[in-house]
Write an enzyme that holds these catalytic residues in place. Structure first.
Site, PDB file in Angstrom:
ATOM      1  N   HIS A 125     -45.745   8.272  -9.557  1.00 24.95           N
ATOM      2  CA  HIS A 125     -44.311   7.975  -9.491  1.00 24.95           C
ATOM      3  C   HIS A 125     -43.597   8.737  -8.378  1.00 24.95           C
ATOM      4  CE1 HIS A 125     -45.731   7.266 -13.659  1.00 24.95           C
ATOM      5  NE2 HIS A 125     -45.059   6.145 -13.487  1.00 24.95           N
ATOM      6  N   HIS A 145     -42.040   2.422 -11.017  1.00 20.76           N
ATOM      7  CA  HIS A 145     -41.913   0.970 -10.995  1.00 20.76           C
ATOM      8  C   HIS A 145     -41.008   0.559  -9.827  1.00 20.76           C
ATOM      9  CE1 HIS A 145     -38.488   2.263 -13.553  1.00 20.76           C
ATOM     10  NE2 HIS A 145     -37.929   1.091 -13.346  1.00 20.76           N
ATOM     11  N   GLY A 179     -42.189  -5.204 -12.412  1.00 23.31           N
ATOM     12  CA  GLY A 179     -41.344  -6.340 -12.053  1.00 23.31           C
ATOM     13  C   GLY A 179     -41.893  -7.212 -10.945  1.00 23.31           C
ATOM     14  N   SER A 200     -46.291  -9.620 -16.950  1.00 22.53           N
ATOM     15  CA  SER A 200     -45.600 -10.729 -17.615  1.00 22.53           C
ATOM     16  C   SER A 200     -46.058 -12.085 -17.092  1.00 22.53           C
ATOM     17  CB  SER A 200     -44.086 -10.597 -17.444  1.00 22.53           C
ATOM     18  OG  SER A 200     -43.628  -9.401 -18.045  1.00 22.53           O
TER      19      SER A 200
END
Length: 204
Positions: A125, A145, A179, A200
Site C-alpha cells: 500500500h 487500492h 475497482g 467483481s
C-alpha cells in the site's frame, strides 16, 4: 527466478518506444459476490485469459479454505489453469500448490521460508513497502487500492499516481488492484503496471 530482469527490460522498452503491453488480468475470488455456483465460476475462469486465479476467500477458517482449495485445484488441474493460494501457506503445501500470495505483514514474517514455492507475491500500500517486498524476494506484487471499490468501503482510493510511483520504485511486476475492470484497465497499463486484478467483474 529472473522475472525482475525481464520485467525491467520490458519497462525500459516501453519507455523508449512508447509501447504498452496488452491488458493482463489476475482473477481474485470472492464467492460471496457470486450469483451462480462458485465452482461453476471457477470452471469458467479457467477458460479465460488470466495470469492466475487467486483464491482469496478471506472470511474462511483454514479447514474450510482447504476444502474449497482442494476442489479448485481439481478444476484448475483439469483445465491446465494457474491457481494461487492466498494467506494459508500450509494449505498450499498440503495440496502441492506452488504459488502463494500473502498479505504484507505475513509476507514480512515468512519471506525467508518460502523457497519451496515457484511464485511468491504480496500486497502493498506504499512505495516503500514495494521496495522492501522486492528486497525480500517477492516475484510480483499487488498495489492498491487504485480506484473506489466496495471491498474498501469508505476508504479513499490511492489513485493512479500512487500506482505509477510504485511501478517506478521497483523492477518486478506490479499489478493494480481495487475497482479495476475492463473499462479502466488501460489506465492501469499506462502507469507501467504489468496488469490489474479483477474481482467483481469475474465473480458476478
Amino acid at each position: 527466478r529472473g522475472l525482475g530482469d525481464v520485467y525491467k527490460r520490458q519497462k525500459q522498452m516501453i519507455r523508449r518506444e512508447g509501447k504498452m503491453n496488452k491488458p493482463c488480468f489476475i482473477a481474485v475470488t470472492n464467492r460471496n459476490l457470486c450469483k451462480r455456483p462458485f465452482f461453476d465460476v471457477i470452471e469458467e475462469l479457467t477458460k479465460k485469459d488470466v495470469k492466475t486465479i487467486v483464491l482469496r476467500e478471506k472470511d474462511l477458517p483454514e479447514e474450510q479454505y482447504y476444502e474449497i482449495a482442494k476442489k479448485c485445484k481439481e478444476i484448475c488441474d483439469r483445465n491446465k489453469a494457474s491457481l494461487t493460494i492466498h494467506n494459508f501457506i500450509n494449505v498450499a503445501r498440503q495440496l502441492g500448490i506452488k504459488k502463494i500470495h500473502l498479505p504484507y505483514p505475513v509476507f514480512l514474517k515468512e519471506a525467508g521460508n518460502l523457497t519451496d514455492f515457484e511464485s511468491v507475491s504480496t500486497s502493498i500500500h506504499k512505495p516503500e513497502e514495494a521496495v522492501k517486498a522486492q528486497q525480500l524476494g517477492a516475484d510480483f506484487m499487488f498495489a492498491g487500492h487504485v480506484f473506489v471499490t466496495d471491498c474498501k468501503k469508505g476508504l479513499p482510493p490511492r489513485g493512479l499516481d500512487f500506482l505509477r510511483n510504485v511501478v517506478q520504485a521497483v523492477d518486478i511486476p506490479v499489478y493494480g488492484i481495487g475497482g479495476i475492470d475492463e473499462k479502466n484497465i488501460e489506465q492501469i497499463m499506462e502507469c507501467g503496471a504489468a496488469g490489474g486484478c479483477m474481482m467483481s467483474g469475474f465473480m458476478k
